[in-house]
Design a protein around this motif. Structure first.
Motif, PDB file in Angstrom:
ATOM      1  N   HIS A 187      19.277   7.067 -38.096  1.00 41.14           N
ATOM      2  CA  HIS A 187      19.623   6.276 -39.281  1.00 41.14           C
ATOM      3  C   HIS A 187      19.159   4.827 -39.145  1.00 41.14           C
ATOM      4  O   HIS A 187      19.823   3.904 -39.615  1.00 41.14           O
ATOM      5  N   GLY A 188      18.046   4.623 -38.465  1.00 37.08           N
ATOM      6  CA  GLY A 188      17.488   3.286 -38.334  1.00 37.08           C
ATOM      7  C   GLY A 188      18.254   2.358 -37.403  1.00 37.08           C
ATOM      8  O   GLY A 188      17.996   1.166 -37.360  1.00 37.08           O
ATOM      9  N   ARG A 189      19.224   2.910 -36.653  1.00 39.00           N
ATOM     10  CA  ARG A 189      19.982   2.045 -35.750  1.00 39.00           C
ATOM     11  C   ARG A 189      19.444   2.158 -34.327  1.00 39.00           C
ATOM     12  O   ARG A 189      18.990   3.217 -33.907  1.00 39.00           O
ATOM     13  N   GLU A 190      19.527   1.045 -33.618  1.00 36.71           N
ATOM     14  CA  GLU A 190      19.036   1.005 -32.247  1.00 36.71           C
ATOM     15  C   GLU A 190      20.083   0.398 -31.339  1.00 36.71           C
ATOM     16  O   GLU A 190      20.836  -0.481 -31.758  1.00 36.71           O
ATOM     17  N   LEU A 191      20.109   0.838 -30.092  1.00 42.15           N
ATOM     18  CA  LEU A 191      20.978   0.212 -29.102  1.00 42.15           C
ATOM     19  C   LEU A 191      20.081  -0.380 -28.016  1.00 42.15           C
ATOM     20  O   LEU A 191      19.336   0.338 -27.361  1.00 42.15           O
ATOM     21  N   ASN A 192      20.136  -1.709 -27.876  1.00 40.98           N
ATOM     22  CA  ASN A 192      19.285  -2.385 -26.897  1.00 40.98           C
ATOM     23  C   ASN A 192      20.022  -2.493 -25.569  1.00 40.98           C
ATOM     24  O   ASN A 192      20.696  -3.471 -25.301  1.00 40.98           O
ATOM     25  N   ALA A 193      19.862  -1.461 -24.740  1.00 37.30           N
ATOM     26  CA  ALA A 193      20.645  -1.371 -23.512  1.00 37.30           C
ATOM     27  C   ALA A 193      20.165  -2.367 -22.463  1.00 37.30           C
ATOM     28  O   ALA A 193      20.963  -2.972 -21.762  1.00 37.30           O
ATOM     29  N   VAL A 194      18.860  -2.517 -22.349  1.00 31.90           N
ATOM     30  CA  VAL A 194      18.301  -3.502 -21.422  1.00 31.90           C
ATOM     31  C   VAL A 194      17.420  -4.429 -22.241  1.00 31.90           C
ATOM     32  O   VAL A 194      16.569  -3.968 -22.999  1.00 31.90           O
ATOM     33  N   GLN A 195      17.641  -5.743 -22.117  1.00 36.95           N
ATOM     34  CA  GLN A 195      17.006  -6.692 -23.038  1.00 36.95           C
ATOM     35  C   GLN A 195      16.211  -7.755 -22.302  1.00 36.95           C
ATOM     36  O   GLN A 195      16.413  -8.945 -22.481  1.00 36.95           O
ATOM     37  N   GLY A 196      15.314  -7.312 -21.440  1.00 35.62           N
ATOM     38  CA  GLY A 196      14.498  -8.290 -20.732  1.00 35.62           C
ATOM     39  C   GLY A 196      15.062  -8.598 -19.357  1.00 35.62           C
ATOM     40  O   GLY A 196      15.365  -9.740 -19.044  1.00 35.62           O
ATOM     41  N   ALA A 197      15.203  -7.568 -18.522  1.00 36.42           N
ATOM     42  CA  ALA A 197      15.741  -7.757 -17.178  1.00 36.42           C
ATOM     43  C   ALA A 197      14.583  -7.943 -16.200  1.00 36.42           C
ATOM     44  O   ALA A 197      13.553  -7.290 -16.315  1.00 36.42           O
ATOM     45  N   SER A 198      14.738  -8.873 -15.263  1.00 37.17           N
ATOM     46  CA  SER A 198      13.719  -9.118 -14.247  1.00 37.17           C
ATOM     47  C   SER A 198      14.385  -9.221 -12.892  1.00 37.17           C
ATOM     48  O   SER A 198      15.442  -9.839 -12.763  1.00 37.17           O
ATOM     49  N   LEU A 199      13.754  -8.612 -11.874  1.00 33.49           N
ATOM     50  CA  LEU A 199      14.225  -8.788 -10.506  1.00 33.49           C
ATOM     51  C   LEU A 199      13.128  -8.396  -9.533  1.00 33.49           C
ATOM     52  O   LEU A 199      12.188  -7.680  -9.897  1.00 33.49           O
ATOM     53  N   THR A 200      13.214  -8.895  -8.317  1.00 32.65           N
ATOM     54  CA  THR A 200      12.255  -8.519  -7.281  1.00 32.65           C
ATOM     55  C   THR A 200      13.008  -8.073  -6.038  1.00 32.65           C
ATOM     56  O   THR A 200      14.094  -8.560  -5.739  1.00 32.65           O
ATOM     57  N   LEU A 201      12.381  -7.137  -5.335  1.00 32.05           N
ATOM     58  CA  LEU A 201      13.033  -6.516  -4.187  1.00 32.05           C
ATOM     59  C   LEU A 201      12.029  -6.473  -3.038  1.00 32.05           C
ATOM     60  O   LEU A 201      10.901  -5.998  -3.209  1.00 32.05           O
ATOM     61  N   ALA A 202      12.437  -6.989  -1.866  1.00 36.16           N
ATOM     62  CA  ALA A 202      11.547  -6.986  -0.699  1.00 36.16           C
ATOM     63  C   ALA A 202      11.799  -5.743   0.144  1.00 36.16           C
ATOM     64  O   ALA A 202      12.824  -5.068  -0.004  1.00 36.16           O
ATOM     65  N   ARG A 203      10.865  -5.432   1.038  1.00 33.82           N
ATOM     66  CA  ARG A 203      11.009  -4.329   1.972  1.00 33.82           C
ATOM     67  C   ARG A 203      12.278  -4.530   2.801  1.00 33.82           C
ATOM     68  O   ARG A 203      12.542  -5.637   3.292  1.00 33.82           O
ATOM     69  N   GLY A 204      13.068  -3.484   2.930  1.00 32.07           N
ATOM     70  CA  GLY A 204      14.271  -3.564   3.753  1.00 32.07           C
ATOM     71  C   GLY A 204      15.419  -4.343   3.113  1.00 32.07           C
ATOM     72  O   GLY A 204      16.454  -4.539   3.733  1.00 32.07           O
ATOM     73  N   GLU A 205      15.217  -4.788   1.891  1.00 31.76           N
ATOM     74  CA  GLU A 205      16.278  -5.563   1.232  1.00 31.76           C
ATOM     75  C   GLU A 205      17.306  -4.631   0.601  1.00 31.76           C
ATOM     76  O   GLU A 205      16.970  -3.591   0.048  1.00 31.76           O
ATOM     77  N   ARG A 206      18.562  -5.010   0.690  1.00 28.80           N
ATOM     78  CA  ARG A 206      19.622  -4.284  -0.014  1.00 28.80           C
ATOM     79  C   ARG A 206      20.150  -5.199  -1.108  1.00 28.80           C
ATOM     80  O   ARG A 206      20.703  -6.257  -0.811  1.00 28.80           O
ATOM     81  N   MET A 207      19.914  -4.786  -2.345  1.00 28.58           N
ATOM     82  CA  MET A 207      20.361  -5.591  -3.477  1.00 28.58           C
ATOM     83  C   MET A 207      21.461  -4.868  -4.241  1.00 28.58           C
ATOM     84  O   MET A 207      21.329  -3.687  -4.556  1.00 28.58           O
ATOM     85  N   GLY A 208      22.529  -5.570  -4.528  1.00 25.72           N
ATOM     86  CA  GLY A 208      23.584  -4.990  -5.349  1.00 25.72           C
ATOM     87  C   GLY A 208      23.293  -5.278  -6.808  1.00 25.72           C
ATOM     88  O   GLY A 208      22.932  -6.397  -7.153  1.00 25.72           O
ATOM     89  N   LEU A 209      23.399  -4.266  -7.653  1.00 23.64           N
ATOM     90  CA  LEU A 209      23.227  -4.469  -9.092  1.00 23.64           C
ATOM     91  C   LEU A 209      24.606  -4.234  -9.698  1.00 23.64           C
ATOM     92  O   LEU A 209      25.099  -3.106  -9.727  1.00 23.64           O
ATOM     93  N   VAL A 210      25.252  -5.316 -10.119  1.00 21.49           N
ATOM     94  CA  VAL A 210      26.650  -5.206 -10.538  1.00 21.49           C
ATOM     95  C   VAL A 210      26.839  -5.621 -11.995  1.00 21.49           C
ATOM     96  O   VAL A 210      26.021  -6.334 -12.562  1.00 21.49           O
ATOM     97  N   GLY A 211      27.936  -5.190 -12.566  1.00 18.41           N
ATOM     98  CA  GLY A 211      28.269  -5.539 -13.942  1.00 18.41           C
ATOM     99  C   GLY A 211      29.249  -4.535 -14.493  1.00 18.41           C
ATOM    100  O   GLY A 211      29.520  -3.500 -13.887  1.00 18.41           O
ATOM    101  N   GLU A 212      29.797  -4.864 -15.665  1.00 18.67           N
ATOM    102  CA  GLU A 212      30.780  -3.978 -16.298  1.00 18.67           C
ATOM    103  C   GLU A 212      30.098  -2.744 -16.889  1.00 18.67           C
ATOM    104  O   GLU A 212      28.877  -2.732 -17.056  1.00 18.67           O
ATOM    105  N   SER A 213      30.895  -1.748 -17.281  1.00 13.51           N
ATOM    106  CA  SER A 213      30.328  -0.575 -17.943  1.00 13.51           C
ATOM    107  C   SER A 213      29.541  -1.030 -19.158  1.00 13.51           C
ATOM    108  O   SER A 213      29.978  -1.917 -19.888  1.00 13.51           O
ATOM    109  N   GLY A 214      28.379  -0.425 -19.352  1.00 12.23           N
ATOM    110  CA  GLY A 214      27.593  -0.736 -20.534  1.00 12.23           C
ATOM    111  C   GLY A 214      26.708  -1.957 -20.393  1.00 12.23           C
ATOM    112  O   GLY A 214      26.061  -2.366 -21.350  1.00 12.23           O
ATOM    113  N   CYS A 215      26.629  -2.563 -19.193  1.00 13.96           N
ATOM    114  CA  CYS A 215      25.804  -3.765 -19.044  1.00 13.96           C
ATOM    115  C   CYS A 215      24.337  -3.407 -18.866  1.00 13.96           C
ATOM    116  O   CYS A 215      23.482  -4.272 -18.903  1.00 13.96           O
TER     117      CYS A 215
END
Lengths: 326, 322
Positions: B20-48
């Motif tokens: 019906h022409g509706r959209e849900l923009n779940a990710v809106q321009g996310a950027s991140l970088t990850l190095a070898r051996g790096e442990r990165m936590g990706l945190v946020g509330e439900s639906g983020c």
């Protein structure tokens, strides 16, 4: 305590029979039971928030269900305001049900999706035949505002799907409060909710406690228990292995199980590099509870003497642990 | 970070067609970088958008989803050619352990044969070689190799989760996405699994993104963390910096909403709820809940800017927030 405490559980035992199957039954296979709760005693006073903590399968939810008489214990007593509810018939029990109410873990499943908030919160009053129409409306409005859904008019005609998780849990709490119980059992009341709204629900319970409600909170989250409870009871394989004032249990754990458990709770501060004491393996099956001390197969300080005794809670004062090595 | 990143996500967008022409923009321009051996936590509330972002990296989004942006794996854009350019990398270079993965094993097939099947499907190894490798993988995650011929129900929850990690590692990926890998587990078993993930990244140089709502888990396991809000990264940086000197009020309020075992400070919930993502966001999405909001916040959405060594924040106050 001189007067009878609000809730007194003594030597509670709940066993679940295991299915033997038709072949097992006909072949007279030995009957085996899950010893879910295996001798638990606890009290909750008015205005007290007691946290019952432990890992899955330790018997904490079964204990809560026995307190609510959602199941009949094998032995032991559950006294609410001095009256043992364990042997009562359903009919004799009904008026007492008003005194103890329960809030379940998952507000996405515990509310009827076809009921408006008004209907959900009114239903307990109808079941207990309390008040006329106007009185009921007023009680429902008050219960909702008590639970932090204010102004109540904004929520009365909504359906669960129109509410957030935190608001749903508040509706569940309101429908428990509408009967004006003396005891509230909260089974993992925030574990399904986002971190950002958990504190709000827990503050609500904390406020209710201050008005004299006794609360038994079942949780696996020691950090939450440490923050909100007056006392913490630690369960392992159907038994309470340590109990005491919340801060004492967290800052100075006695039982080796509690010590290990506390050491592995992740801390909020990344600079906190305390040593973790990770126990290997997992909790044994409550069908085959080890002889002697039930913790000895995983215990870092146990020896042969622990095989001989099934330790009871020991110690002076309010802080006690069930370990012979202390 | 000095070393060349193994994974770079640049301006990633994911939107779902709701009909019906509706959209849900779940990710809106996310950027991140990850190095070898790096442990990165990706945190946020439900639906983020944290799980949607992970699924986009794996190319496992449902058919009504569209993706835009760049995902560079060792400098090569794997999103550029759609499914065709992504397929060779899925599982072989980027693997994922799903939430509840321990319950995703086929109950009537032996654990070992399911891991071998994954390797044969991706032509990593076959026959005897695959079985030998399966044994090594199980040993790597702390399960005795001879248990490969057990059925899933013979394993405890923690062991099944270890087996799921072994399976994700079967094609020797460089990046592992772990979506709430310990949420359904007890705290003692959680500690065992987090210890395992830490060892794997230290020993194999595996880069790990740990997707979770549990800040203390990230604080104890990850060197860096990215806090997501309304489909974007609100703040990213060393975990210690995020805790000691958060530059985004959301990060600070999220920590303050998390009870700590021995902490004595009060716990405060964050008022309000995240914004709806089915309509355009022009202002700062956190403004209605923020305790430091001012005029500009309601007019422009703040960009993600560098505020320190490897530390970025998307807040109009980022320069001055203590």
């Amino acid at each position: 305590m001189s007067a009878a405490p609000l809730l007194a559980v003594r030597d509670l035992v709940v066993h679940y029979p295991m299915a033997r199957g038709i072949v097992g039954t006909v072949g007279r296979k030995e009957e085996r039971v899950v010893r879910a709760v295996d001798g638990v005693s606890l009290t909750v006073a008015s205005g007290e928030l007691v946290a019952l903590v432990g890992e899955s399968g330790c018997g904490k939810t079964t204990t809560a269900h026995a307190v609510m008489r959602m199941l009949v214990p094998r032995s032991g007593s559950v006294e609410i305001s001095g009256r043992d509810i364990a042997p009562l018939s359903e009919r004799a029990l009904r008026p007492l049900r008003r005194e103890a109410q329960i809030v379940f873990q998952d507000p996405y499943e515990s509310l009827d999706p076809r009921y408006r908030v008004r209907d959900t919160v009114t239903e307990p009053l109808v079941i207990h035949g309390m008040g006329n129409k106007e009185e009921r409306t007023e009680r429902v409005r008050l219960a909702l505002e008590h639970a932090g859904l204010s102004p109540a008019e904004l929520f009365l005609d909504r359906y669960p799907h129109e509410l957030s998780g935190g608001q749903r849990q508040r509706v569940a709490i309101a429908s428990a409060l509408v009967l004006e119980p003396k005891l509230l059992v909260a089974d993992e009341p925030v574990s399904m909710l986002d971190v950002s709204v958990r504190a709000g629900i827990l503050d609500l319970l904390d406020g209710l406690r201050r008005t004299g409600l006794g609360i038994l909170m079942i949780t696996h989250d020691l950090s939450t228990a440490a923050h909100y409870a007056d006392r913490i009871l630690v369960m392992y394989l159907g038994r309470i292995v340590e109990e005491g004032p919340a801060r004492a249990v967290v800052n100075d754990p006695q039982h080796p199980y509690t010590r290990a458990l506390i050491s592995v709770v992740p801390r909020r501060d990344p600079n906190d590099k305390h040593r973790e004491q990770i126990l290997q393996g997992e909790t044994p099956n409550p069908v085959d509870i080890p002889d002697g001390c039930r913790f000895h197969p995983r215990c870092p300080i146990g020896d042969e003497s622990c095989l001989a005794v099934d330790p009871q809670l020991m110690g002076e004062g309010a802080h006690r642990a069930a370990c012979i090595k202390l | 970070m000095s070393a060349a990143p193994v994974l770079e996500v640049q301006d990633l967008h994911v939107w779902f067609d709701l009909g019906h022409g509706r959209e849900l923009n779940a990710v809106q321009g996310a950027s991140l970088t990850l190095a070898r051996g790096e442990r990165m936590g990706l945190v946020g509330e439900s639906g983020c958008g944290k799980t949607t972002l992970s699924l986009a990296l794996m190319g496992l989004l449902p058919p009504n989803a569209s993706v835009a942006g760049h995902v560079l794996l060792d400098g090569v854009d794997i999103l550029a050619g759609g499914e065709d350019s992504l397929r060779p990398h899925r599982w072989r270079d980027i693997a994922m352990v799903f939430q509840g993965a321990m319950n995703a094993f086929n109950p009537v097939k032996r654990i070992g044969s399911q891991i071998v099947e994954a390797m044969e499907l991706h032509d990593v190894a076959s026959g005897r070689a695959a079985q030998a490798r399966c044994g090594e993988l199980l040993e790597l995650v702390g399960i005795r190799a001879e248990r490969a011929n057990r059925f899933p129900h013979e394993f405890s929850g923690g062991m099944r989760q270890r087996a799921a990690i072994a399976m994700a590692l079967s094609c020797q990926p460089r990046v592992l996405l772990a979506d709430e890998p310990t949420t359904a587990l007890d705290v003692m078993v959680q500690a065992q699994i987090l210890q395992l993930l830490t060892r794997l990244s230290d020993e194999l140089g595996l880069a790990i993104i740990l997707v979770t709502h549990d800040l203390p888990v990230v604080a104890q396991t990850c060197q860096t963390a990215a806090v997501m809000y309304a489909g974007r990264v609100a703040e990213l940086g060393p975990t210690v910096a995020l805790y000691d000197a958060p530059r985004h009020p959301y990060t600070r309020m999220l920590f303050a909403a998390t009870p700590d075992l021995t902490g004595t400070a009060g716990v405060a919930s964050i008022p309000g709820a995240p914004p709806r993502l089915d309509r355009p966001l022009v202002a700062c999405p956190f403004a209605p809940r923020c305790d430091s909001v001012f005029g500009t916040c309601r007019e422009r959405r703040p960009p993600l800017l560098t505020v320190g060594e490897g530390h970025l924040a998307a807040c109009h106050l980022a320069g001055s927030v203590a």
